[in-house]
Design an enzyme around this catalytic site. Structure first.
Site, PDB file in Angstrom:
ATOM      1  N   GLU A 160       4.490  -5.053   7.347  1.00  0.00           N
ATOM      2  CA  GLU A 160       3.788  -3.961   8.037  1.00  0.00           C
ATOM      3  C   GLU A 160       4.274  -3.777   9.467  1.00  0.00           C
ATOM      4  OE1 GLU A 160       2.357  -6.335   6.213  1.00  0.00           O
ATOM      5  OE2 GLU A 160       0.931  -5.417   4.823  1.00  0.00           O
ATOM      6  N   GLU A 217      -0.735  -9.102  -0.590  1.00  0.00           N
ATOM      7  CA  GLU A 217      -2.166  -9.329  -0.354  1.00  0.00           C
ATOM      8  C   GLU A 217      -2.953  -9.309  -1.660  1.00  0.00           C
ATOM      9  OE1 GLU A 217      -1.822  -6.185   2.619  1.00  0.00           O
ATOM     10  OE2 GLU A 217      -2.880  -7.495   4.017  1.00  0.00           O
ATOM     11  N   GLY A 225       0.598  -4.842   0.896  1.00  0.00           N
ATOM     12  CA  GLY A 225      -0.564  -4.875   0.017  1.00  0.00           C
ATOM     13  C   GLY A 225      -0.289  -5.562  -1.311  1.00  0.00           C
ATOM     14  N   ALA A 271       0.867  -1.170   0.000  1.00  0.00           N
ATOM     15  CA  ALA A 271       0.000   0.000   0.000  1.00  0.00           C
ATOM     16  C   ALA A 271       0.907   1.225   0.000  1.00  0.00           C
ATOM     17  CB  ALA A 271      -0.889  -0.014   1.226  1.00  0.00           C
TER      18      ALA A 271
HETATM   19  C1  HXC Z   1       5.074   4.379  -1.113  1.00  0.00           C
HETATM   20  C2  HXC Z   1       6.963   3.397  -1.952  1.00  0.00           C
HETATM   21  C3  HXC Z   1       6.608   2.146  -1.413  1.00  0.00           C
HETATM   22  C4  HXC Z   1       5.372   2.079  -0.698  1.00  0.00           C
HETATM   23  C5  HXC Z   1       8.477   1.913  -2.428  1.00  0.00           C
HETATM   24  N1  HXC Z   1       8.146   3.201  -2.565  1.00  0.00           N
HETATM   25  N2  HXC Z   1       7.565   1.251  -1.714  1.00  0.00           N
HETATM   26  N3  HXC Z   1       6.220   4.500  -1.796  1.00  0.00           N
HETATM   27  N4  HXC Z   1       4.656   3.213  -0.571  1.00  0.00           N
HETATM   28  N5  HXC Z   1       4.919   0.935  -0.178  1.00  0.00           N
HETATM   29  C6  HXC Z   1       8.889   4.253  -3.262  1.00  0.00           C
HETATM   30  C7  HXC Z   1      10.112   4.663  -2.483  1.00  0.00           C
HETATM   31  O1  HXC Z   1       9.769   5.561  -1.473  1.00  0.00           O
HETATM   32  C8  HXC Z   1      10.950   5.290  -3.567  1.00  0.00           C
HETATM   33  O2  HXC Z   1      10.453   6.570  -3.839  1.00  0.00           O
HETATM   34  C9  HXC Z   1      10.640   4.415  -4.782  1.00  0.00           C
HETATM   35  O3  HXC Z   1       9.395   3.772  -4.490  1.00  0.00           O
HETATM   36  C10 HXC Z   1      11.673   3.356  -5.016  1.00  0.00           C
HETATM   37  O4  HXC Z   1      11.837   2.602  -3.828  1.00  0.00           O
HETATM   38  P1  HXC Z   1      13.275   2.385  -3.108  1.00  0.00           P
HETATM   39  O5  HXC Z   1      12.999   2.119  -1.667  1.00  0.00           O
HETATM   40  O6  HXC Z   1      14.200   3.498  -3.428  1.00  0.00           O
HETATM   41  O7  HXC Z   1      13.775   1.067  -3.839  1.00  0.00           O
HETATM   42  P2  HXC Z   1      14.767  -0.041  -3.255  1.00  0.00           P
HETATM   43  O8  HXC Z   1      15.871   0.623  -2.490  1.00  0.00           O
HETATM   44  O9  HXC Z   1      15.105  -0.916  -4.395  1.00  0.00           O
HETATM   45  O10 HXC Z   1      13.912  -0.862  -2.195  1.00  0.00           O
HETATM   46  C11 HXC Z   1      12.767  -1.623  -2.599  1.00  0.00           C
HETATM   47  C12 HXC Z   1      11.923  -2.018  -1.369  1.00  0.00           C
HETATM   48  C13 HXC Z   1      11.564  -0.759  -0.558  1.00  0.00           C
HETATM   49  C14 HXC Z   1      12.681  -3.012  -0.501  1.00  0.00           C
HETATM   50  C15 HXC Z   1      10.662  -2.719  -1.911  1.00  0.00           C
HETATM   51  O11 HXC Z   1      11.035   0.225  -1.445  1.00  0.00           O
HETATM   52  C16 HXC Z   1      10.591  -0.979   0.541  1.00  0.00           C
HETATM   53  O12 HXC Z   1      10.912  -1.535   1.591  1.00  0.00           O
HETATM   54  N6  HXC Z   1       9.346  -0.525   0.343  1.00  0.00           N
HETATM   55  C17 HXC Z   1       8.287  -0.567   1.337  1.00  0.00           C
HETATM   56  C18 HXC Z   1       7.796  -1.985   1.494  1.00  0.00           C
HETATM   57  C19 HXC Z   1       6.706  -2.056   2.534  1.00  0.00           C
HETATM   58  O13 HXC Z   1       6.914  -1.776   3.713  1.00  0.00           O
HETATM   59  N7  HXC Z   1       5.501  -2.382   2.118  1.00  0.00           N
HETATM   60  C20 HXC Z   1       4.348  -2.492   2.973  1.00  0.00           C
HETATM   61  C21 HXC Z   1       3.604  -1.204   2.943  1.00  0.00           C
HETATM   62  S1  HXC Z   1       2.237  -1.216   4.119  1.00  0.00           S
HETATM   63  P3  HXC Z   1      11.449   7.863  -3.955  1.00  0.00           P
HETATM   64  O14 HXC Z   1      10.502   8.989  -4.089  1.00  0.00           O
HETATM   65  O15 HXC Z   1      12.284   7.880  -2.736  1.00  0.00           O
HETATM   66  O16 HXC Z   1      12.241   7.551  -5.204  1.00  0.00           O
HETATM   67  C22 HXC Z   1       1.108  -2.205   3.374  1.00  0.00           C
HETATM   68  C23 HXC Z   1      -0.038  -2.713   4.124  1.00  0.00           C
HETATM   69  C24 HXC Z   1      -0.772  -1.679   4.750  1.00  0.00           C
HETATM   70  O17 HXC Z   1       1.184  -2.542   2.257  1.00  0.00           O
HETATM   71  C25 HXC Z   1      -1.720  -2.231   5.720  1.00  0.00           C
HETATM   72  C26 HXC Z   1      -1.620  -1.558   6.983  1.00  0.00           C
HETATM   73  C27 HXC Z   1      -1.939  -0.091   6.926  1.00  0.00           C
END
Ligand code: HXC
Length: 257
Positions: free
Chosen positions: A131, A111, A108, A65
């Site tokens: 999360e 999911e 997400g 998400a």
């Molecule tokens: C918003 C995101 C994002 C996300 C990545 N980006 N994931 N933006 N929401 N979930 C954005 C980054 O901020 C970055 O933007 C760009 O995408 C590229 O990502 P990087 O992190 O620079 O890439 P990399 O270093 O290769 O790392 C990849 C990654 C990492 C390991 C997948 O991006 C990451 O850990 N993402 C978050 C994963 C996560 O926690 N997902 C769960 C979300 S919560 P910029 O602008 O900096 O270039 C969820 C459930 C919610 O899904 C339910 C409860 C509320």
């Protein structure tokens, strides 16, 4: 779909939805949720479509998400909007859903992948429910679908530690329908979707319905439900055609009725 957060196309009888926010690794913001749900419902309503395929990019199916969109929300806002509720509409789509999952499928993204009926992945696919690392928990069905699909031991491990699992482990866990080479994931998913779409949609939709019912019903009730749905297919032209074609040793010509 003004921002082109998804791309849609039809490939024969397959409706294809490709997530298209590469700069955010296909993070699922509200616009993307709406676009995916609306596109899936439109394909579901289209009699020319027999399967729906969901794809991401090579690097990310979806990295979750959209954290940036959510981060400053209050409880009242999350509750009032019932954040993520629209994903339930995807679960009600009757057309079989295939996902070709490459790269990150986190939060997400994992999911969404688990909402697919058939999930194709490669060794390089990374599944995870991270999360907990953000101070929250899964909110799009992760605690429920993951547990039903892989059992408590693996689901607790993933949800409590946020550990990512690769495609091979995910396949061993029962999360993945077919594991193929990373480069072949999207093409295989297209072929699987085309195979499903090549059958009679009344039977494919009912096959999906009865397998999905196994997650909701006690065994005896599920068996009766299956039998009644099986009986109902004898009201279709395609049951007659499929069985006639077999006895006449020729390929069936489905009328989709
Ligand atoms: C918003 C995101 C994002 C996300 C990545 N980006 N994931 N933006 N929401 N979930 C954005 C980054 O901020 C970055 O933007 C760009 O995408 C590229 O990502 P990087 O992190 O620079 O890439 P990399 O270093 O290769 O790392 C990849 C990654 C990492 C390991 C997948 O991006 C990451 O850990 N993402 C978050 C994963 C996560 O926690 N997902 C769960 C979300 S919560 P910029 O602008 O900096 O270039 C969820 C459930 C919610 O899904 C339910 C409860 C509320």
């Amino acid at each position: 779909n003004p921002e082109n957060v998804i791309l849609t196309e039809t490939d024969g009888r397959v409706g294809v939805i490709t997530l298209n926010r590469p700069a955010a690794l296909n993070a699922l913001n509200r616009a993307t949720m709406h676009a995916v749900v609306e596109a899936a419902e439109a394909f579901d309503a289209d009699p020319q479509i027999g399967a729906i395929l969901v794809l991401g990019s090579e690097k990310a199916f979806a990295a979750g998400a959209d954290i940036k969109e959510m981060k400053d929300k209050s409880f009242a806002e999350m509750y009032a909007s019932d954040w993520f509720r629209d994903w339930e509409r995807l679960g009600r789509v009757r057309t079989p859903l295939v996902a070709g999952v490459t790269g990150y499928a986190l939060g997400g993204g994992c999911e969404l992948a688990m909402m697919a009926d058939v999930l194709i992945a490669g060794p390089g696919t990374r599944f995870g429910q991270p999360e907990i690392q953000l101070g929250v928990i899964p909110g799009m069905g992760g605690s429920q679908r993951l547990t039903r699909s892989v059992g408590k031991a693996k689901a607790m491990d993933m949800v409590l530690t946020g550990r990512q699992v690769g495609g091979e482990e995910a396949e061993r866990m029962g999360l993945v329908s077919r594991l193929v080479d990373d480069e072949a994931v999207q093409q295989t998913a297209r072929e699987v979707a085309a195979t499903i779409a090549g059958f009679s949609t009344p039977s494919a939709q009912k096959a999906k319905e009865v397998v999905a019912a196994a997650f909701e019903t006690p065994l005896q009730q599920g068996l009766v439900h299956e039998r009644r749905v099986f009986h109902s297919l004898f009201a279709t032209q395609d049951q007659q055609e499929g069985m006639d074609a077999f006895t006449e040793k020729r390929p069936p010509r489905w009328s989709q009725r």
